[in-house]
Scaffold this motif. Structure first.
Motif, PDB file in Angstrom:
ATOM      1  N   ALA A 146       0.814  -1.189   0.200  1.00 20.83           N
ATOM      2  CA  ALA A 146       0.012  -0.006   0.010  1.00 20.83           C
ATOM      3  C   ALA A 146       1.004   1.312  -0.060  1.00 20.83           C
ATOM      4  CB  ALA A 146      -0.966  -0.020   1.247  1.00 20.83           C
ATOM      5  N   GLY A 147       0.431   2.243  -0.498  1.00 21.48           N
ATOM      6  CA  GLY A 147       1.035   3.533  -0.589  1.00 21.48           C
ATOM      7  C   GLY A 147       1.433   3.946  -1.925  1.00 21.48           C
ATOM      8  N   SER A 148       1.844   5.264  -2.054  1.00 23.53           N
ATOM      9  CA  SER A 148       2.175   5.898  -3.224  1.00 23.53           C
ATOM     10  C   SER A 148       3.509   5.475  -3.816  1.00 23.53           C
ATOM     11  CB  SER A 148       1.812   7.184  -3.324  1.00 23.53           C
ATOM     12  OG  SER A 148       2.936   7.860  -2.575  1.00 23.53           O
ATOM     13  N   GLU A 149       4.292   5.029  -2.904  1.00 23.80           N
ATOM     14  CA  GLU A 149       5.711   4.626  -3.373  1.00 23.80           C
ATOM     15  C   GLU A 149       5.999   3.309  -3.986  1.00 23.80           C
ATOM     16  OE1 GLU A 149       4.552   3.488   0.826  1.00 23.80           O
ATOM     17  OE2 GLU A 149       4.979   5.426   0.006  1.00 23.80           O
ATOM     18  N   ALA A 150       4.596   2.561  -3.609  1.00 28.06           N
ATOM     19  CA  ALA A 150       4.844   1.056  -4.423  1.00 28.06           C
ATOM     20  C   ALA A 150       3.955   1.256  -5.715  1.00 28.06           C
ATOM     21  CB  ALA A 150       3.827   0.426  -3.502  1.00 28.06           C
ATOM     22  N   MET A 151       3.436   2.414  -6.306  1.00 28.40           N
ATOM     23  CA  MET A 151       2.983   2.577  -7.615  1.00 28.40           C
ATOM     24  C   MET A 151       4.140   2.942  -8.421  1.00 28.40           C
ATOM     25  SD  MET A 151      -0.460   4.890  -6.673  1.00 28.40           S
ATOM     26  CE  MET A 151      -1.628   4.351  -5.448  1.00 28.40           C
ATOM     27  N   ARG A 152       3.716   2.605  -9.661  1.00 27.21           N
ATOM     28  CA  ARG A 152       4.732   2.863 -10.917  1.00 27.21           C
ATOM     29  C   ARG A 152       4.839   4.347 -11.080  1.00 27.21           C
ATOM     30  NH1 ARG A 152       5.096  -0.437 -16.179  1.00 27.21           N
ATOM     31  NH2 ARG A 152       6.206  -1.806 -14.410  1.00 27.21           N
ATOM     32  N   SER A 153       3.694   4.939 -11.297  1.00 23.30           N
ATOM     33  CA  SER A 153       3.508   6.473 -11.279  1.00 23.30           C
ATOM     34  C   SER A 153       2.932   7.129 -10.256  1.00 23.30           C
ATOM     35  CB  SER A 153       2.453   6.744 -12.712  1.00 23.30           C
ATOM     36  OG  SER A 153       1.246   6.058 -12.259  1.00 23.30           O
ATOM     37  N   ASP A 154       3.689   8.247  -9.715  1.00 23.23           N
ATOM     38  CA  ASP A 154       3.178   8.779  -8.448  1.00 23.23           C
ATOM     39  C   ASP A 154       2.130   9.614  -8.884  1.00 23.23           C
ATOM     40  OD1 ASP A 154       5.447   7.776  -7.024  1.00 23.23           O
ATOM     41  OD2 ASP A 154       6.733   9.771  -7.887  1.00 23.23           O
ATOM     42  N   PRO A 155       1.070   9.567  -8.080  1.00 20.63           N
ATOM     43  CA  PRO A 155      -0.235  10.648  -8.140  1.00 20.63           C
ATOM     44  C   PRO A 155       0.052  11.886  -7.823  1.00 20.63           C
ATOM     45  CG  PRO A 155      -0.327   9.130  -6.334  1.00 20.63           C
ATOM     46  CD  PRO A 155       0.862   8.499  -6.949  1.00 20.63           C
ATOM     47  N   PRO A 156      -0.333  12.876  -8.413  1.00 22.23           N
ATOM     48  CA  PRO A 156      -0.197  14.207  -8.276  1.00 22.23           C
ATOM     49  C   PRO A 156      -0.550  14.831  -6.720  1.00 22.23           C
ATOM     50  CG  PRO A 156      -1.918  14.096  -9.618  1.00 22.23           C
ATOM     51  CD  PRO A 156      -1.505  12.865  -9.436  1.00 22.23           C
ATOM     52  N   GLU A 157      -1.227  14.148  -6.251  1.00 18.82           N
ATOM     53  CA  GLU A 157      -2.008  14.569  -4.868  1.00 18.82           C
ATOM     54  C   GLU A 157      -2.399  13.068  -4.031  1.00 18.82           C
ATOM     55  OE1 GLU A 157      -5.355  16.908  -4.667  1.00 18.82           O
ATOM     56  OE2 GLU A 157      -4.506  18.340  -6.224  1.00 18.82           O
ATOM     57  N   TRP A 158      -2.093  12.804  -3.000  1.00 17.73           N
ATOM     58  CA  TRP A 158      -1.969  11.768  -2.037  1.00 17.73           C
ATOM     59  C   TRP A 158      -2.118  12.272  -0.625  1.00 17.73           C
ATOM     60  CZ3 TRP A 158      -2.708   6.828  -3.685  1.00 17.73           C
ATOM     61  CH2 TRP A 158      -2.821   5.789  -2.969  1.00 17.73           C
ATOM     62  N   ASP A 159      -3.718  11.843  -0.327  1.00 16.85           N
ATOM     63  CA  ASP A 159      -3.959  12.372   1.219  1.00 16.85           C
ATOM     64  C   ASP A 159      -4.180  11.205   2.104  1.00 16.85           C
ATOM     65  OD1 ASP A 159      -6.174  11.837   0.082  1.00 16.85           O
ATOM     66  OD2 ASP A 159      -6.935  13.615   0.261  1.00 16.85           O
ATOM     67  N   ARG A 160      -4.768  11.328   3.319  1.00 20.20           N
ATOM     68  CA  ARG A 160      -4.816  10.312   4.256  1.00 20.20           C
ATOM     69  C   ARG A 160      -6.221   9.519   3.821  1.00 20.20           C
ATOM     70  NH1 ARG A 160      -5.683  11.950  10.258  1.00 20.20           N
ATOM     71  NH2 ARG A 160      -7.550  10.891   9.761  1.00 20.20           N
ATOM     72  N   ALA A 161      -6.819  10.137   3.047  1.00 31.29           N
ATOM     73  CA  ALA A 161      -8.152   9.117   2.374  1.00 31.29           C
ATOM     74  C   ALA A 161      -7.638   8.284   1.414  1.00 31.29           C
ATOM     75  CB  ALA A 161      -9.174  10.028   2.205  1.00 31.29           C
ATOM     76  N   ASP A 162      -6.710   8.692   0.619  1.00 34.99           N
ATOM     77  CA  ASP A 162      -6.508   8.019  -0.359  1.00 34.99           C
ATOM     78  C   ASP A 162      -5.397   6.764   0.137  1.00 34.99           C
ATOM     79  OD1 ASP A 162      -7.088   9.513  -2.478  1.00 34.99           O
ATOM     80  OD2 ASP A 162      -5.582  10.811  -2.639  1.00 34.99           O
ATOM     81  N   GLN A 163      -4.517   7.232   1.154  1.00 34.28           N
ATOM     82  CA  GLN A 163      -3.795   6.120   1.890  1.00 34.28           C
ATOM     83  C   GLN A 163      -4.762   4.950   2.625  1.00 34.28           C
ATOM     84  OE1 GLN A 163      -0.555   5.726   1.423  1.00 34.28           O
ATOM     85  NE2 GLN A 163      -0.566   4.098   2.847  1.00 34.28           N
TER      86      GLN A 163
END
Length: 81
Positions: free
Chosen positions: A49-66
């Motif tokens: 889980a988390g944006s660091e595990a994705m190939r493309s970084d999302p432009p915005e990432w908050d607590r709800a996304d996490q």
């Protein structure tokens, strides 16, 4: 003569197809995973889980996304909504 040309064109197309498929053997790069996230050839692929595990970084990432990413594929949404 036309049948020979058709057979030759089909053989060339098949050869190109087999050549392109041969280059894909052993490829483990999947669209949702960052580099180094996948290992082995298992059927149940899951990434961390988390944006660091994705190939493309999302432009915005908050607590709800996490929280949503951590609960996937659960049927209930996280409590932070």
């Amino acid at each position: 003569m036309a049948l020979f040309k058709l057979a030759f064109a089909s053989a060339v197309a098949y050869g190109l197809y087999r050549y392109s498929e041969r280059s894909r053997v052993g490829q483990t790069d999947h669209a949702a995973f960052a580099a180094g996230e996948t290992n082995g050839a298992n059927l149940a692929k899951a990434r961390h889980a988390g944006s660091e595990a994705m190939r493309s970084d999302p432009p915005e990432w908050d607590r709800a996304d996490q929280a949503s990413d951590e609960s996937f594929p659960a049927s209930d949404p996280p409590g932070t909504y």
